[in-house]
Design a protein around this motif. Sequence first.
Motif: not given
Length: 499
Positions: A120-126
């Motif tokens: 989820g953070e990878a998506t949010y960060g991207a």
Amino acid sequence: MTTTTQRGEDVRDRQEALLGALHTGLFIDGEWREAAGGRRFEVEDPATGEVLTTVADATPEDALTALDAADRAQAAWARTAPRERGEILRRAFEAVTARADDFALLMTLEMGKPLTEARGEATYGAEFLRWFSEEAVRVSGRYNPATDGRSRVLVTKRPVGPCVLITPWNFPLAMATRKIGPALAAGCTVVLKPARLTPLTALLLADVLAEAGVPAGVVNVIPTTEAGATTGPLLRDPRTRKLSFTGSTEVGRSLLADAAGQVLRTSMELGGNAPFLVFEDADVDAAVAGAMAAKFRNGGEACTAANRFLVHEDVAEEFTAKLLEKVRGVKAGPGVEDGVTLGPLVERKQRDKVAELVDDAVAHGARVLHGGEVPQAPGWFYPATVLTGADAGARLHREEIFGPVVSITTFRDEDEAVRLANDTEYGLISFVFTRSLDRGLRMAEVLETGMLGLNSGVISNPAAPFGGVKQSGVGREGAHEGIEEYLETVYVGIADPMA
Ligand code: NAP
């Protein structure tokens, strides 16, 4: 069917491949290099205490070399067409998205959060890279007559200049992209100092940004074990024009003092002590779902984590019973394992602090309804814990818990709820559960907070201005406000062209 053991072996293989291929030097001027003097430091897995790898340990001299590179790259990057800066950021978004599984695994390994949350953070960060790829071409000024009609006012924006970015360990990717995205979109170059506990994600990000076409010197990354000594010379160097910091209020205060020396532009995303208010007219099931998200996401290690649960006395029993039912379903364990919803805390110091705050609350009259015992297992685990009835003197009402601990206090009426909620030096986020729209909007006016979650336990979003009031910070990240933090306003006074 894949068994847990097979899955464990798969993860282990992926971990070895990922760490084996990862650059672990300093990233300066588009190149990987060792630290001056060759020192390195170890990065550990908080779930096991195992050393994952070692990373070059930047010195003050390395930091200045990074600033040299950022300064050299500044003019050309500021002149690069906004569309091209936007296209590079868009490619960076796509590249981070393509490697989301690698980013997720690295974050779980170095920080501890469960893999699903890390994904989820990878998506949010991207998303910050995509959002600011779109903002890069939306910077504009204005032209208008002066009040006396005898001159004209032209207002333009230009990049602030080289920025020092300092990020915490709790969201190793998103806290970096939330700064790098707007800085690059605005035309600024950066030196990023990631947290000592989680440098690996930032190093992978540097690699991915370079592959996406970010020119040499525009993004420099310098992990270090000596944060103050290494960033101090940068803040004193007149080539640095801005400091953007995310971390504790304590460190933020001292960095604000350091930044005063050069009157640097600053953005400060600091600590929180979020109240979570459940009114008597709330949908209690929705409040419980919101509480689980607001408290247990990231194991409670979030500046936005609900810290004080203030529940109306008429619904306190129902709320507590339903919450306990959900908390009993929390599965603690290493974040790489299937079904785990609560990983370890990031390090021993953090785990010990949480245990101390719970003991202190018990000494202040709290009853432990669930959890509250440090397990004997290896790793820095603390169980999901529910307390009720801690008196006003308990430290966890004033300090960030930064762990999976719910502390419930009851209130009698709205005035008391607001008084308790505002009784803190912090003002980052508040959560309010009520079916009354009037009351919800009233809370947005009377609660001393930069953000309000109305019937929602998670509201972070790249399209929203994230930030706090009081001692939770200065400035906003995300949304259009996010890019403004990296722009200067220039006014040109023009003699009346009609004269
Ligand atoms: P921290 O101890 O303040 O550290 C944050 C960053 O500052 C790290 O990179 C740290 O390096 C560095 N640092 C520490 N002392 C420094 C100094 N004297 N000079 C320059 N840099 C220094 O905070 P943390 O424990 O990593 O993170 C948790 C805190 O961050 C919590 O208070 C949380 O609320 C806050 N936070 C706020 C937001 C927000 O948006 N408002 C978001 C996330 C987290 P080292 O790693 O080497 O210590």
